[in-house]
Design a protein around this motif. Structure first.
Motif, PDB file in Angstrom:
ATOM      1  N   VAL A  41       0.848  -1.194   0.000  1.00  0.00           N
ATOM      2  CA  VAL A  41       0.000   0.000   0.000  1.00  0.00           C
ATOM      3  C   VAL A  41       0.886   1.247   0.000  1.00  0.00           C
ATOM      4  N   MET A  42       0.398   2.276  -0.659  1.00  0.00           N
ATOM      5  CA  MET A  42       1.117   3.544  -0.742  1.00  0.00           C
ATOM      6  C   MET A  42       0.165   4.671  -0.381  1.00  0.00           C
ATOM      7  N   PRO A  43       0.682   5.722   0.248  1.00  0.00           N
ATOM      8  CA  PRO A  43      -0.177   6.868   0.551  1.00  0.00           C
ATOM      9  C   PRO A  43      -0.772   7.449  -0.729  1.00  0.00           C
ATOM     10  N   TYR A  44      -2.020   7.815  -0.626  1.00  0.00           N
ATOM     11  CA  TYR A  44      -2.799   8.354  -1.727  1.00  0.00           C
ATOM     12  C   TYR A  44      -2.502   9.844  -1.871  1.00  0.00           C
ATOM     13  N   ILE A  45      -2.274  10.330  -3.119  1.00  0.00           N
ATOM     14  CA  ILE A  45      -1.998  11.746  -3.352  1.00  0.00           C
ATOM     15  C   ILE A  45      -3.179  12.432  -4.044  1.00  0.00           C
ATOM     16  N   TYR A  46      -3.710  11.830  -5.127  1.00  0.00           N
ATOM     17  CA  TYR A  46      -4.831  12.460  -5.842  1.00  0.00           C
ATOM     18  C   TYR A  46      -5.631  11.407  -6.585  1.00  0.00           C
ATOM     19  N   GLY A  47      -6.799  11.808  -7.084  1.00  0.00           N
ATOM     20  CA  GLY A  47      -7.663  10.935  -7.857  1.00  0.00           C
ATOM     21  C   GLY A  47      -8.843  10.445  -7.031  1.00  0.00           C
ATOM     22  N   ASN A  48      -9.542   9.477  -7.577  1.00  0.00           N
ATOM     23  CA  ASN A  48     -10.726   8.944  -6.925  1.00  0.00           C
ATOM     24  C   ASN A  48     -10.375   7.698  -6.120  1.00  0.00           C
ATOM     25  N   ARG A  49     -10.449   7.795  -4.823  1.00  0.00           N
ATOM     26  CA  ARG A  49     -10.101   6.665  -3.942  1.00  0.00           C
ATOM     27  C   ARG A  49     -10.989   5.445  -4.175  1.00  0.00           C
ATOM     28  N   ARG A  50     -12.205   5.661  -4.630  1.00  0.00           N
ATOM     29  CA  ARG A  50     -13.136   4.542  -4.841  1.00  0.00           C
ATOM     30  C   ARG A  50     -12.970   3.889  -6.202  1.00  0.00           C
ATOM     31  N   GLY A  51     -12.124   4.459  -7.060  1.00  0.00           N
ATOM     32  CA  GLY A  51     -11.896   3.870  -8.370  1.00  0.00           C
ATOM     33  C   GLY A  51     -13.016   4.104  -9.367  1.00  0.00           C
ATOM     34  N   VAL A  52     -13.789   5.157  -9.170  1.00  0.00           N
ATOM     35  CA  VAL A  52     -14.903   5.463 -10.062  1.00  0.00           C
ATOM     36  C   VAL A  52     -14.409   6.401 -11.165  1.00  0.00           C
ATOM     37  N   PRO A  53     -14.494   5.998 -12.434  1.00  0.00           N
ATOM     38  CA  PRO A  53     -14.031   6.873 -13.514  1.00  0.00           C
ATOM     39  C   PRO A  53     -14.955   8.076 -13.704  1.00  0.00           C
ATOM     40  N   TYR A  54     -14.418   9.121 -14.315  1.00  0.00           N
ATOM     41  CA  TYR A  54     -15.216  10.299 -14.627  1.00  0.00           C
ATOM     42  C   TYR A  54     -15.060  10.626 -16.108  1.00  0.00           C
ATOM     43  N   LYS A  55     -16.041  11.316 -16.639  1.00  0.00           N
ATOM     44  CA  LYS A  55     -16.064  11.646 -18.060  1.00  0.00           C
ATOM     45  C   LYS A  55     -15.278  12.929 -18.317  1.00  0.00           C
ATOM     46  N   LEU A  56     -14.314  12.863 -19.227  1.00  0.00           N
ATOM     47  CA  LEU A  56     -13.604  14.054 -19.646  1.00  0.00           C
ATOM     48  C   LEU A  56     -14.401  14.741 -20.742  1.00  0.00           C
ATOM     49  N   GLU A  57     -14.497  16.051 -20.652  1.00  0.00           N
ATOM     50  CA  GLU A  57     -15.232  16.797 -21.659  1.00  0.00           C
ATOM     51  C   GLU A  57     -14.366  17.934 -22.179  1.00  0.00           C
ATOM     52  N   ARG A  58     -14.407  18.139 -23.469  1.00  0.00           N
ATOM     53  CA  ARG A  58     -13.631  19.210 -24.095  1.00  0.00           C
ATOM     54  C   ARG A  58     -14.233  20.556 -23.711  1.00  0.00           C
ATOM     55  N   VAL A  59     -13.345  21.485 -23.331  1.00  0.00           N
ATOM     56  CA  VAL A  59     -13.767  22.821 -22.949  1.00  0.00           C
ATOM     57  C   VAL A  59     -13.464  23.818 -24.068  1.00  0.00           C
ATOM     58  N   THR A  60     -12.327  23.626 -24.735  1.00  0.00           N
ATOM     59  CA  THR A  60     -11.920  24.556 -25.778  1.00  0.00           C
ATOM     60  C   THR A  60     -11.534  23.827 -27.057  1.00  0.00           C
ATOM     61  N   ARG A  61     -11.428  24.611 -28.108  1.00  0.00           N
ATOM     62  CA  ARG A  61     -10.940  24.125 -29.394  1.00  0.00           C
ATOM     63  C   ARG A  61      -9.870  25.100 -29.843  1.00  0.00           C
ATOM     64  N   MET A  62      -8.717  24.578 -30.261  1.00  0.00           N
ATOM     65  CA  MET A  62      -7.647  25.445 -30.768  1.00  0.00           C
ATOM     66  C   MET A  62      -7.853  25.677 -32.258  1.00  0.00           C
ATOM     67  N   PHE A  63      -7.486  26.868 -32.698  1.00  0.00           N
ATOM     68  CA  PHE A  63      -7.567  27.174 -34.121  1.00  0.00           C
ATOM     69  C   PHE A  63      -6.369  28.035 -34.505  1.00  0.00           C
ATOM     70  N   SER A  64      -6.062  28.051 -35.769  1.00  0.00           N
ATOM     71  CA  SER A  64      -4.976  28.899 -36.256  1.00  0.00           C
ATOM     72  C   SER A  64      -5.511  29.780 -37.374  1.00  0.00           C
TER      73      SER A  64
END
Length: 101
Positions: A41-64
């Motif tokens: 076992v290792m000390p927990y630093i970040y993330g979901n301790r229960r192992g539940v995934p979350y949905k990533l959603e795009r916030v921006t779009r890059m353009f040139s």
């Protein structure tokens, strides 16, 4: 600075959805589990301790866009367009009020 982190990522892709379950641990303080000697076992630093995934959603779009053009050099300028205003606050202080964060 100089701190090691063990990162465990689980990524899932479905059509237009991207889910992630990311966690970070401190491997420098790893111990043998008191209840199971085969488990470390290792000390927990970040993330979901229960192992539940979350949905990533795009916030921006890059353009040139062409900024300048002459016969020898063409330069581009990059910009971002916000495409999800509900998540705009995640971009930093410039995009949120104190009430939001």
């Amino acid at each position: 600075p100089g701190k090691r982190i063990l990162v465990k990522d689980e990524l899932s892709l479905w059509d237009d959805n991207f889910w992630i379950n990311d966690r970070g641990y401190d491997p420098d303080v790893a111990e043998i589990d008191a209840n199971d000697s085969s488990t470390i076992v290792m000390p927990y630093i970040y993330g979901n301790r229960r192992g539940v995934p979350y949905k990533l959603e795009r916030v921006t779009r890059m353009f040139s866009a062409k900024a300048n053009y002459d016969k020898t050099i063409q330069s581009l300028s990059l910009g971002i367009e916000i495409i999800n205003e509900d998540l705009e606050w995640t971009l930093g202080d410039k995009y949120r009020t104190e009430m939001l964060f």
